[in-house]
Design an enzyme around this catalytic site. Sequence first.
Site, PDB file in Angstrom:
ATOM      1  N   LEU A   1      85.597  36.006  34.621  1.00 25.17           N
ATOM      2  CA  LEU A   1      86.686  35.262  33.985  1.00 25.17           C
ATOM      3  C   LEU A   1      87.216  34.178  34.915  1.00 25.17           C
ATOM      4  O   LEU A   1      87.223  34.333  36.138  1.00 25.17           O
ATOM      5  CB  LEU A   1      87.813  36.210  33.589  1.00 25.17           C
ATOM      6  CG  LEU A   1      87.442  37.349  32.635  1.00 25.17           C
ATOM      7  CD1 LEU A   1      88.686  38.123  32.237  1.00 25.17           C
ATOM      8  CD2 LEU A   1      86.711  36.844  31.405  1.00 25.17           C
TER       9      LEU A   1
ATOM     10  N   GLY B   1      83.868  39.811  34.711  1.00 25.49           N
ATOM     11  CA  GLY B   1      83.559  39.372  33.352  1.00 25.49           C
ATOM     12  C   GLY B   1      82.091  39.084  33.125  1.00 25.49           C
ATOM     13  O   GLY B   1      81.587  39.230  32.004  1.00 25.49           O
TER      14      GLY B   1
ATOM     15  N   ASN C   1      84.842  44.720  39.160  1.00 22.04           N
ATOM     16  CA  ASN C   1      85.594  44.833  40.419  1.00 22.04           C
ATOM     17  C   ASN C   1      87.038  44.363  40.291  1.00 22.04           C
ATOM     18  O   ASN C   1      87.653  43.926  41.262  1.00 22.04           O
ATOM     19  CB  ASN C   1      84.884  44.042  41.519  1.00 22.04           C
ATOM     20  CG  ASN C   1      84.825  42.549  41.215  1.00 22.04           C
ATOM     21  OD1 ASN C   1      84.645  42.155  40.060  1.00 22.04           O
ATOM     22  ND2 ASN C   1      84.957  41.724  42.238  1.00 22.04           N
ATOM     23  N   GLU C   2      87.608  44.460  39.090  1.00 22.05           N
ATOM     24  CA  GLU C   2      88.950  43.934  38.834  1.00 22.05           C
ATOM     25  C   GLU C   2      90.012  44.485  39.779  1.00 22.05           C
ATOM     26  O   GLU C   2      90.936  43.762  40.181  1.00 22.05           O
ATOM     27  CB  GLU C   2      89.350  44.210  37.374  1.00 22.05           C
ATOM     28  CG  GLU C   2      88.768  43.238  36.359  1.00 22.05           C
ATOM     29  CD  GLU C   2      87.304  43.502  36.039  1.00 22.05           C
ATOM     30  OE1 GLU C   2      86.715  42.734  35.270  1.00 22.05           O
ATOM     31  OE2 GLU C   2      86.750  44.500  36.562  1.00 22.05           O
TER      32      GLU C   2
END
Length: 302
Positions: free
Chosen positions: A108, A153, A177-178
């Site tokens: 993202l 994303g 890996n947010e």
Amino acid sequence: MALAAAVRVPARVLLRAGARLPGAALGRTERADGGGDGARRFGSQRVLVEPDAGAGVAVMKLKNPPVNTLSLEFLTELVICLEKLENDKSFRGVVLTSDCPGVFSAGLDLTEMCGRSPAHYAEYWKAVQELWLRFYQSNLVLVSAINGACPAGGCLMTLTCDYRVLADNPRYCIGLNETQLGIVAPFWFKDTLENVIGHRAAERALQLGLLFPPAEALQVGIVDQVVPEEQVQSTALSVIAQWMTTPDHARQLTKAMMRKATASRLITQRDADVQNFVSFISKDSIQKSLQLYLERLKEKKR
């Protein structure tokens, strides 16, 4: 919201693409090398589609350099290109790959989530939802030819596919890996990963924000095959050919049956999910975290 209503409304209406795509020239075509039927490329500013109607397959290449970040415009163009292939009954499968060396997709676009208005955050998140729903519920056979790094994303996009082929390069890691960025993966990210690798492996991967190199990615099951880099696309095409030996109607109904519950969870909670995202991303602590991360990225480029 009914499932059919969420799936069938044209992407151009849902995402108001016309207002966001300056000169994207969606739908433009050009003759691919070699000519012949089905050899007309089409696409947009950030997506190139190389169709082979004779084989019933198209290669969709992400080309939003330098790292294929999923901006609002890019998300919209991806959905429209997939919709065009779905509406052409000569196509039964799509290979999703990157045109940017060393990166499948960095995920993202954080600039869409930092320093903007709540209205913009809502618009962006609706586009992310729409991409996931369109790809996850597509009747086409979707195979990811992952020829570069694939975090966050980017990983989510490959998880919507039916099969994932990863290049055997230690730099090409994949995962959600947010948490490493101080962000919590939404429930439908979690559901998609859990469906692929199981609850315990997904819980560990999500809490720690793990990025798996090829051997570990294969072991945990987040990819289905690891091959030499020069064989990624050809392997993906071979996989599609194998999947297409199954009668379409039976395969499509089975896919819909397997994925209905996961898709329905988001479809019935889309508005609430958007509100939760806007509320979360607008927090001062999250904005500061994103700003610091973006500043570190700028320093690395210097």
